[in-house]
Design a protein around this motif. Structure first.
Motif, PDB file in Angstrom:
ATOM      1  N   ARG A  31     -10.603   8.048   0.453  1.00 53.33           N
ATOM      2  CA  ARG A  31     -11.605   8.343   1.659  1.00 53.33           C
ATOM      3  C   ARG A  31     -12.862   8.336   1.394  1.00 53.33           C
ATOM      4  N   GLU A  90      -6.552   8.520  -1.671  1.00 50.79           N
ATOM      5  CA  GLU A  90      -5.621   8.626  -0.324  1.00 50.79           C
ATOM      6  C   GLU A  90      -4.291   7.736  -0.761  1.00 50.79           C
ATOM      7  N   GLY A  91      -4.466   6.755  -1.641  1.00 53.97           N
ATOM      8  CA  GLY A  91      -3.105   6.120  -1.968  1.00 53.97           C
ATOM      9  C   GLY A  91      -3.639   4.946  -2.985  1.00 53.97           C
ATOM     10  N   TYR A 109       0.825  -1.122  -0.144  1.00 52.15           N
ATOM     11  CA  TYR A 109       0.084  -0.140   0.030  1.00 52.15           C
ATOM     12  C   TYR A 109       0.870   1.242   0.034  1.00 52.15           C
ATOM     13  N   SER A 110       0.670   2.227  -0.910  1.00 51.17           N
ATOM     14  CA  SER A 110       1.554   3.460  -0.988  1.00 51.17           C
ATOM     15  C   SER A 110       0.562   4.443  -1.110  1.00 51.17           C
ATOM     16  N   ASN A 111       1.095   5.605  -0.129  1.00 45.66           N
ATOM     17  CA  ASN A 111       0.038   6.759   0.022  1.00 45.66           C
ATOM     18  C   ASN A 111       0.756   8.066  -0.740  1.00 45.66           C
ATOM     19  N   GLU A 112       0.034   9.232  -0.676  1.00 42.90           N
ATOM     20  CA  GLU A 112       0.373  10.322  -1.411  1.00 42.90           C
ATOM     21  C   GLU A 112       1.765  10.865  -1.130  1.00 42.90           C
ATOM     22  N   LYS A 117      -3.716   5.498  -9.477  1.00 46.29           N
ATOM     23  CA  LYS A 117      -4.044   6.809  -9.123  1.00 46.29           C
ATOM     24  C   LYS A 117      -5.173   7.219 -10.009  1.00 46.29           C
ATOM     25  N   TYR A 146       5.251   3.973   1.920  1.00 45.99           N
ATOM     26  CA  TYR A 146       4.612   2.428   1.388  1.00 45.99           C
ATOM     27  C   TYR A 146       4.964   1.522   2.195  1.00 45.99           C
TER      28      TYR A 146
END
Length: 878
Positions: free
Chosen positions: A206, A212-213, A113-116, A177, A120
């Motif tokens: 969200r 979110e990711g 899981y990788s976020n903005e 994305k 990760y």
């Protein structure tokens, strides 16, 4: 005169020789052309079929291979989006990613899981086959840390540190994305593994819809190379997987050295999936099939060399032609020599026979050689002698002939009896018919199979009207349609294995029979019928047919049979066509805790509920370990929901062992003929996962409550013990000034600390003195309890405390033998409280029993129990 006869005989010899050679050439040449032409055609058809079969096999394997990341990503996206897992808690997050990766096949390399923010988290498979947790956040700075994992999914030391790559710059992250849902991104070369990798990504948003990711599953494509090698090796062919958009090769079998792109362009220009393609080493039979992968399309291309089957055939043809030519030449030479050798003897024989025909019985043929002509000459001389004797003594000759005729008649009788003996020695029934269908003879096996006592019961009677007048379904079988009578009418043999003969008692017997016409002087005079009782064979075939189409555990249709029903039901006459996708909840727990026998019982119970909830015309299939698909033709969406309601209602009262049966359901309906039934099934499956995710917490709570209620129903003492331990643990937590959250967790753990005893016999639970505390049954209950609590989100935080509650302060406890502060705080508290309550209640709970329990606590301070907590507990009880 003799010279003239010799010349005439030479001409005749040459004509016979020419006719003999010509007939051989025409016969051998004609038959050879027909046979070899059919052979070559059959070989080409078989090679083309093999290419199609290999392509279909590879296509299905690749499609199944890609289903794993789709299934995995779809399942865990809800967990993250619904905040079932708190990613800010390292221990909970690490266990989630490591556990998720462990339960899926080895083709899955990593789950991330990788976020903005560029951070990760995830898990991957190491080069040694183990599992490593990945962390790249503010703590690791410009590095990514890889942690090795314990068996309980907790992290150990850092196994590897690598330079951190910003996921936001990766093509797969950008694809995820910008996507509206789950999608396959482009294939890329993994920087660490140096292998091609296929990512399956989808955005995580969200509640307000903001991004979110990206949740991604990465699979290595190296296993596809191995599978392509194995598939191609079986047919000595080639297999290639390429990207349609980029024309880049994703995987190929070993030895594939021809221009794959050129072959695919020929497929594009021709538009046919099956075609032939010429390369330097010969002709290839090619089959092409396209496989949609998200927004991309892969192409499965298989090719089998024509020489795979044609080479050995061509070699055999050449050898056959050479042998035929040699045989023909030898026949010509031998025929010529034989004709020359016998010509002289034949000429002399003709000369004497002409004199014999004119009445001169005095001349005899000279015997030159003792060969066929010589024996004919001897026979001719004997005939002349015999005729002379007949003339001389006609009466004596008549007596001799009469005796010979009697001997011939006796011989014929013996031959008839011998023939009957041969017929009676066969296992098959045999009888004969005349042109009217009346029986002319039969053997013992015929009488035995049909239940008759003697031949007189059949001889002279019409066999169709006696044993063949009914069809297998019991309807009349007109004699005009009888295949046996038709075989005599059309002078052709016939065969059948789907008809019945009628026994003497009127019961049918399934038979396999062959009927061949009897031909005499070019005319049909009757027929010979051979038959066997194949009742057992037909029953075995029916049993095999059933096993091919049904699941052996439940008796429901299997996945292969479901595909056949889908093809039959996917028709406008069956619209609306509703699909229910069902998944049993708690099967893994049932198998792990109560054994696979209980798990099988749960599956069978679930299938029974599904059968009783549906119509007879509805199709129910078990398509996985715990998955079922139901097809409801001519059923609207709201009616399908009514069926779902019936299923849920029946599951409310169903139980197996201590498990309350539960099932997740999803429904979708096809209303338009243009809709894809595969998409309808996928939508129903997604609805099922949504149902499973939304009710996951409630389902887990119900299962936990059912297990603990079942345990307490087995033993009233266990219920009182659970309540007492929970209450006393709460008091100790208050005395230790723990937070309200920790006190609540301590109370819950105290109530559920013995839930693992659910697998123990009720007699042991009722009598606390029946088994010692260190017996194998007792020591297992903490491990079983850990497994149960670790399966549910609402109790996973209690699992560790229950697992260690029998550990000792001095390290002599079980199951791990850890000591001191390595034992979790809650476990140390439960150990003291449950020991006190068990000893006190074992002694009937009176003052003497309580004092004995307190004495055990005092004596165990610093050895068995945490000394500080023991002091606090003693003050509370005092």
């Amino acid at each position: 005169m003799e010279a003239k006869d010799l010349k005439k005989n030479l001409s005749i010899r040459n004509m016979i020789l020419i006719l003999f050679i010509s007939s051989i050439l025409v016969a051998v040449g004609g038959i050879g052309i027909i046979i070899f032409t059919n052979w070559f055609g059959s070989v080409q058809e078989m090679t083309e079929f093999m290419a199609v079969h290999m392509n279909e096999h590879i296509y299905n394997q690749v499609h199944s291979f890609l289903h794993t990341p789709e299934h995995m990503n779809d399942m865990y996206r809800h967990v993250i989006m619904n905040h079932i897992i708190d990613l800010s808690v390292p221990q909970e997050r690490n266990r989630f990613f490591a556990g998720s990766l462990n339960v899926h096949s080895e083709e899955v390399y990593s789950f991330v899981y990788s976020n903005e923010n560029g951070d990760y988290y995830g898990a991957r498979r190491s080069e040694s086959g183990g599992t490593e947790v990945i962390i790249a956040d503010a703590e690791t700075k410009d590095e990514a840390w890889y942690y090795s994992v314990n068996e309980d999914l907790t992290v150990k030391e850092v196994a590897r540190r690598v330079k951190r790559n910003d996921p936001r710059k990766q093509e797969w992250y950008i694809t995820g994305k910008n996507a509206d849902g789950p999608v396959f991104a482009s294939v890329y070369t993994h920087s660490l593994m140096k292998e091609l990798c296929l990512p399956y990504v989808q955005p995580v948003r969200r509640e307000d819809g903001s991004f979110e990711g990206v949740l991604s599953v990465h699979v290595l494509l190296s296993s596809i190379d191995t599978f392509l090698d194995e598939s191609a090796m079986e047919y000595k062919g080639y297999a290639v997987l390429l990207d349609k958009d980029t024309m880049g090769i994703i995987a190929k079998s070993e030895g594939t050295d021809f221009d794959v792109v050129n072959v695919y362009e020929k497929y594009i220009s021709g538009g046919k999936p099956n075609f032939q393609y010429l390369i330097d080493s010969g002709n290839l039979f090619v089959n092409v099939k396209e496989l949609p992968i998200g927004k991309s399309t892969w192409v499965v291309l298989t090719a089998i060399p024509e020489t795979h089957l044609m080479g050995p055939l061509a070699k055999n043809v050449r050898i056959t032609l050479l042998l035929a030519a040699a045989a023909l030449l030898l026949a010509i030479v031998v025929s010529s020599l034989i004709s020359d050798r016998f010509l002289k003897s034949i000429s002399h024989l003709l000369h004497v026979s002409e004199s014999f025909a004119k009445g001169d019985l005095t001349k005899r043929v000279s015997i030159i050689r003792n060969d066929e002509i010589g024996r004919i000459s001897q026979s001719f001389n004997r005939v002349a002698d015999t005729m002379q004797n007949i003339i001389d003594n006609l009466e004596a000759t008549v007596k001799v002939r009469t005796k010979e005729l009697n001997e011939i008649a006796e011989s014929m009788k013996e031959n008839k009896e011998r023939l009957q003996l041969i017929l009676d020695s066969t296992e098959e029934g045999i009888y004969g018919n005349d042109l009217e269908g009346n029986c002319t003879f039969c053997n013992v096996s015929c009488l035995r199979i049909l239940g008759y006592r003697s031949q007189e019961d059949l001889l002279g009677k019409n066999m169709h009207l006696l044993i063949h007048y009914k069809k297998p379904d019991g309807t009349p079988y007109p004699i005009e349609e009888c295949k046996i009578m038709a075989s005599m009418k059309y002078k052709a043999g016939t065969y059948s294995d789907d008809e019945v003969f009628i026994r003497a008692d009127g019961t049918p017997v399934k038979v396999e029979y062959r009927s061949h016409p009897q031909i005499k002087d070019g005319k049909v005079v009757g027929a010979v019928i051979t038959f066997s009782d194949i009742t057992q064979r037909k029953e075995k075939e029916a049993e095999i047919e059933y096993l091919i189409k049904h699941d052996t555990l439940t008796g429901l249709y299997n996945r292969n049979s479901l595909q056949e029903h889908l093809k039959a039901l996917d028709h406008k006459d069956n619209l609306p066509l509703s699909v229910i996708f069902a998944d049993i909840n708690g099967l893994k727990m049932t198998n792990d805790i109560f054994g696979h026998t209980a798990g099988d019982a749960l599956i069978r119970k679930s299938s029974e509920i599904l059968i009783h909830s549906c119509r007879k015309r509805d199709v129910i299939a078990r398509v996985g370990g715990d998955e079922f698909i139901i097809l409801l033709p001519n059923t609207r969406y709201e009616n399908a929901q009514t069926v779902v309601g019936r299923i849920r209602e029946r599951f409310k009262t169903a139980r197996i062992e201590a498990v309350k049966c539960s099932i997740s359901l999803g429904v979708e309906t096809k209303t338009d003929e243009k809709q894809s039934v595969e998409e309808i099934i996928a939508s129903a499956e997604n609805a099922m996962y949504k149902d499973k995710s939304m009710n996951r917490k409630e389902t887990g709570t119900v299962m936990i409550n059912t297990i603990i209620e079942t345990l307490h129903a087995k033993s009233k003492k266990e219920k009182e013990h659970s309540e007492n331990v929970s209450r006393l643990c709460e008091k100790v937590g208050e005395a230790l000034e723990l937070s309200d959250t920790e006190i609540g967790r301590l109370s819950r753990a105290g109530y559920l600390h013995d839930i693992g005893k659910i697998t123990m016999d009720g007699s042991i639970l009722s009598d606390w003195k029946a088994k010692s505390e260190d017996s194998e049954e007792m020591t297992r209950h903490s491990i079983v309890g850990y497994r149960i609590l670790n399966l549910f989100d609402e109790t996973v935080d209690l699992a560790e405390a229950v697992y260690y509650h029998h550990e000792r302060w001095d390290g002599k406890g079980y199951p791990e033998g850890i000591k001191g502060f390595a034992i979790p705080l809650i476990s140390r508290i439960i150990s003291i409280v449950e020991t006190y309550d068990r000893i006190a209640n074992r002694n009937k709970g009176n003052a003497e029993g309580r004092e004995k329990a307190l004495r055990v606590i005092r004596e165990g301070r610093g050895t068995r129990f945490d000394p500080e907590i023991a002091e606090v507990f003693l003050k509370i009880v005092s």
